[in-house]
Design an enzyme around this catalytic site. Sequence first.
Site, PDB file in Angstrom:
ATOM      1  N   LYS A 111      45.453  -2.101 -49.489  1.00  0.00           N
ATOM      2  CA  LYS A 111      44.420  -1.481 -48.650  1.00  0.00           C
ATOM      3  C   LYS A 111      43.263  -2.438 -48.374  1.00  0.00           C
ATOM      4  O   LYS A 111      42.655  -2.390 -47.307  1.00  0.00           O
ATOM      5  CB  LYS A 111      43.902  -0.184 -49.281  1.00  0.00           C
ATOM      6  CG  LYS A 111      44.949   0.926 -49.209  1.00  0.00           C
ATOM      7  CD  LYS A 111      44.381   2.317 -49.323  1.00  0.00           C
ATOM      8  CE  LYS A 111      45.476   3.329 -49.010  1.00  0.00           C
ATOM      9  NZ  LYS A 111      45.113   4.706 -49.225  1.00  0.00           N
ATOM     10  N   LYS A 194      56.079   2.379 -45.990  1.00  0.00           N
ATOM     11  CA  LYS A 194      56.027   3.831 -46.221  1.00  0.00           C
ATOM     12  C   LYS A 194      55.355   4.540 -45.034  1.00  0.00           C
ATOM     13  O   LYS A 194      54.504   3.951 -44.360  1.00  0.00           O
ATOM     14  CB  LYS A 194      55.353   4.172 -47.550  1.00  0.00           C
ATOM     15  CG  LYS A 194      53.853   4.123 -47.569  1.00  0.00           C
ATOM     16  CD  LYS A 194      53.298   4.845 -48.813  1.00  0.00           C
ATOM     17  CE  LYS A 194      51.791   4.955 -48.678  1.00  0.00           C
ATOM     18  NZ  LYS A 194      51.167   5.943 -49.515  1.00  0.00           N
ATOM     19  N   LYS A 197      49.277   7.704 -43.246  1.00  0.00           N
ATOM     20  CA  LYS A 197      48.284   8.272 -42.321  1.00  0.00           C
ATOM     21  C   LYS A 197      47.584   7.179 -41.527  1.00  0.00           C
ATOM     22  O   LYS A 197      47.171   7.392 -40.405  1.00  0.00           O
ATOM     23  CB  LYS A 197      47.193   8.995 -43.115  1.00  0.00           C
ATOM     24  CG  LYS A 197      47.651  10.092 -44.015  1.00  0.00           C
ATOM     25  CD  LYS A 197      46.393  10.809 -44.522  1.00  0.00           C
ATOM     26  CE  LYS A 197      46.668  11.676 -45.706  1.00  0.00           C
ATOM     27  NZ  LYS A 197      46.238  11.059 -46.977  1.00  0.00           N
TER      28      LYS A 197
HETATM   29  N1  AQP Z   1      55.380   8.125 -47.377  1.00  0.00           N
HETATM   30  C1  AQP Z   1      55.253   8.951 -48.409  1.00  0.00           C
HETATM   31  N2  AQP Z   1      56.346   9.442 -49.022  1.00  0.00           N
HETATM   32  C2  AQP Z   1      56.225  10.309 -50.063  1.00  0.00           C
HETATM   33  N3  AQP Z   1      55.043  10.734 -50.535  1.00  0.00           N
HETATM   34  C3  AQP Z   1      53.928  10.266 -49.955  1.00  0.00           C
HETATM   35  N4  AQP Z   1      52.626  10.485 -50.173  1.00  0.00           N
HETATM   36  C4  AQP Z   1      51.877   9.777 -49.280  1.00  0.00           C
HETATM   37  N5  AQP Z   1      52.690   9.086 -48.475  1.00  0.00           N
HETATM   38  C5  AQP Z   1      53.966   9.365 -48.859  1.00  0.00           C
HETATM   39  C6  AQP Z   1      52.126  11.373 -51.204  1.00  0.00           C
HETATM   40  O1  AQP Z   1      51.181  12.241 -50.614  1.00  0.00           O
HETATM   41  C7  AQP Z   1      50.186  12.534 -51.587  1.00  0.00           C
HETATM   42  C8  AQP Z   1      48.852  12.381 -50.963  1.00  0.00           C
HETATM   43  O2  AQP Z   1      48.600  11.068 -50.624  1.00  0.00           O
HETATM   44  P1  AQP Z   1      47.105  10.642 -50.339  1.00  0.00           P
HETATM   45  O3  AQP Z   1      46.628  11.244 -49.116  1.00  0.00           O
HETATM   46  O4  AQP Z   1      46.258  10.920 -51.493  1.00  0.00           O
HETATM   47  O5  AQP Z   1      47.123   9.100 -50.241  1.00  0.00           O
HETATM   48  P2  AQP Z   1      48.175   8.069 -49.831  1.00  0.00           P
HETATM   49  O6  AQP Z   1      49.263   8.016 -50.846  1.00  0.00           O
HETATM   50  O7  AQP Z   1      47.425   6.802 -49.640  1.00  0.00           O
HETATM   51  O8  AQP Z   1      48.735   8.679 -48.472  1.00  0.00           O
HETATM   52  P3  AQP Z   1      49.001   8.017 -47.096  1.00  0.00           P
HETATM   53  O9  AQP Z   1      49.479   9.108 -46.250  1.00  0.00           O
HETATM   54  O10 AQP Z   1      49.859   6.824 -47.191  1.00  0.00           O
HETATM   55  O11 AQP Z   1      47.595   7.589 -46.583  1.00  0.00           O
HETATM   56  P4  AQP Z   1      47.017   6.168 -46.268  1.00  0.00           P
HETATM   57  O12 AQP Z   1      47.625   5.751 -45.003  1.00  0.00           O
HETATM   58  O13 AQP Z   1      45.562   6.467 -46.139  1.00  0.00           O
HETATM   59  O14 AQP Z   1      47.359   5.263 -47.399  1.00  0.00           O
HETATM   60  C9  AQP Z   1      50.427  11.639 -52.791  1.00  0.00           C
HETATM   61  O15 AQP Z   1      51.063  12.399 -53.806  1.00  0.00           O
HETATM   62  C10 AQP Z   1      51.355  10.595 -52.264  1.00  0.00           C
HETATM   63  O16 AQP Z   1      52.221  10.125 -53.270  1.00  0.00           O
END
Ligand code: AQP
Length: 342
Positions: A111, A194, A197
């Site tokens: 990040k 992966k 968002k």
């Molecule tokens: N691609 C994924 N596959 C499975 N699980 C996922 N999670 C996120 N992406 C995937 C799970 O969603 C929960 C919430 O995630 P978060 O919002 O706290 O943060 P993150 O993991 O950083 O999610 P994103 O969507 O990937 O956001 P950005 O783009 O901001 O980094 C967690 O349980 C995570 O495991």
Amino acid sequence: MKRIFSGVQPTGNLHLGNYLGAIKNFVALQDDYDCIYCVVDMHAITLWQDPGALRANTREVAAAYLAAGVDPKRCIVFNQSQVPAHAQLAWIFNCVARLGWLNRMTQFKDKAGKNREKASVGLYAYPNLMAADILAYKATHVPVGQDQKQHLELARDIAQKFNNDYETELFPILEPLILGPAARVMSLRDGAKKMSKSEASDMSRINMTDGADDIAKKIRKATSDAELLPGPEALDENGAVPEETRQARPEAYNLLGIYAALSDKPLAEAMTEFAGSQFSHFKAVLTDLAVAALGPMGHEMKRLTGDPSSVDAVLRDGAERARAIAEPVLREVYDKVGFLRS
Ligand code: AQP
């Protein structure tokens, strides 16, 4: 009853990975565990958030929990900033965790990217706040996607070090619950990344609020390869995809994993169904399934976010119940640390 804590950041664009990797499991677990589901707004500001968007996204995540079937009477649903114990305990953990531990966190490296010097201190210390989120409730089980496993191991190390340093057994040992064939949903454009968002291309993800047309377009255009779909003989003896096999056809295994998770079938069964099929046939079936699963949920999310006071009432009630659990834990911690209470 064993207690679960988990959360999602209100950073917009909630997607199928968040649903299959986290929120869908939240619903299944509420029958067997005492569940606390948080909208982790304090984590969200480790990267810049527009205040108005943060408010809207916080309600949207809460709406996603409710629309997916989380019952706010049986579970606690709240946003993190309404419970000060998270920040208070995180400070103590900042003083327990070691720099070397945080330096190993791959998510910070991803990040912060090349601009490490400009990353916020909060982004670096994020895992300590995550440990506080869980341990403020003495939760033992944490359902998360595969991407959060390293942070959970760190939370476990923090709990153990606190217990050792202060000669106590105050904090329990944490167990990750990484469930189902879609613990790691990959981007629809690039099976090596992966689904996320923050990815610029909206075509890389299926959003929880996407309508039928968008879902169909995104699945139709999802990257595939020229071969027919593999059968279950590609799986290992545990029914999982061996890493080398996955790397050879990441997009195929990603879409099969999504199909299995959405249809609540083991991956082997999903692969038996489509062994030797063309992608075009498989994608058409997957589209129908995704529309049927996500369509009603997306509608309900929109209805709830259109009535913000009802969502706020759920969060307020949840925060009050969360404070009633976390405050006594924090008092125990303060006593152990030696903070004077008058
Ligand atoms: N691609 C994924 N596959 C499975 N699980 C996922 N999670 C996120 N992406 C995937 C799970 O969603 C929960 C919430 O995630 P978060 O919002 O706290 O943060 P993150 O993991 O950083 O999610 P994103 O969507 O990937 O956001 P950005 O783009 O901001 O980094 C967690 O349980 C995570 O495991």
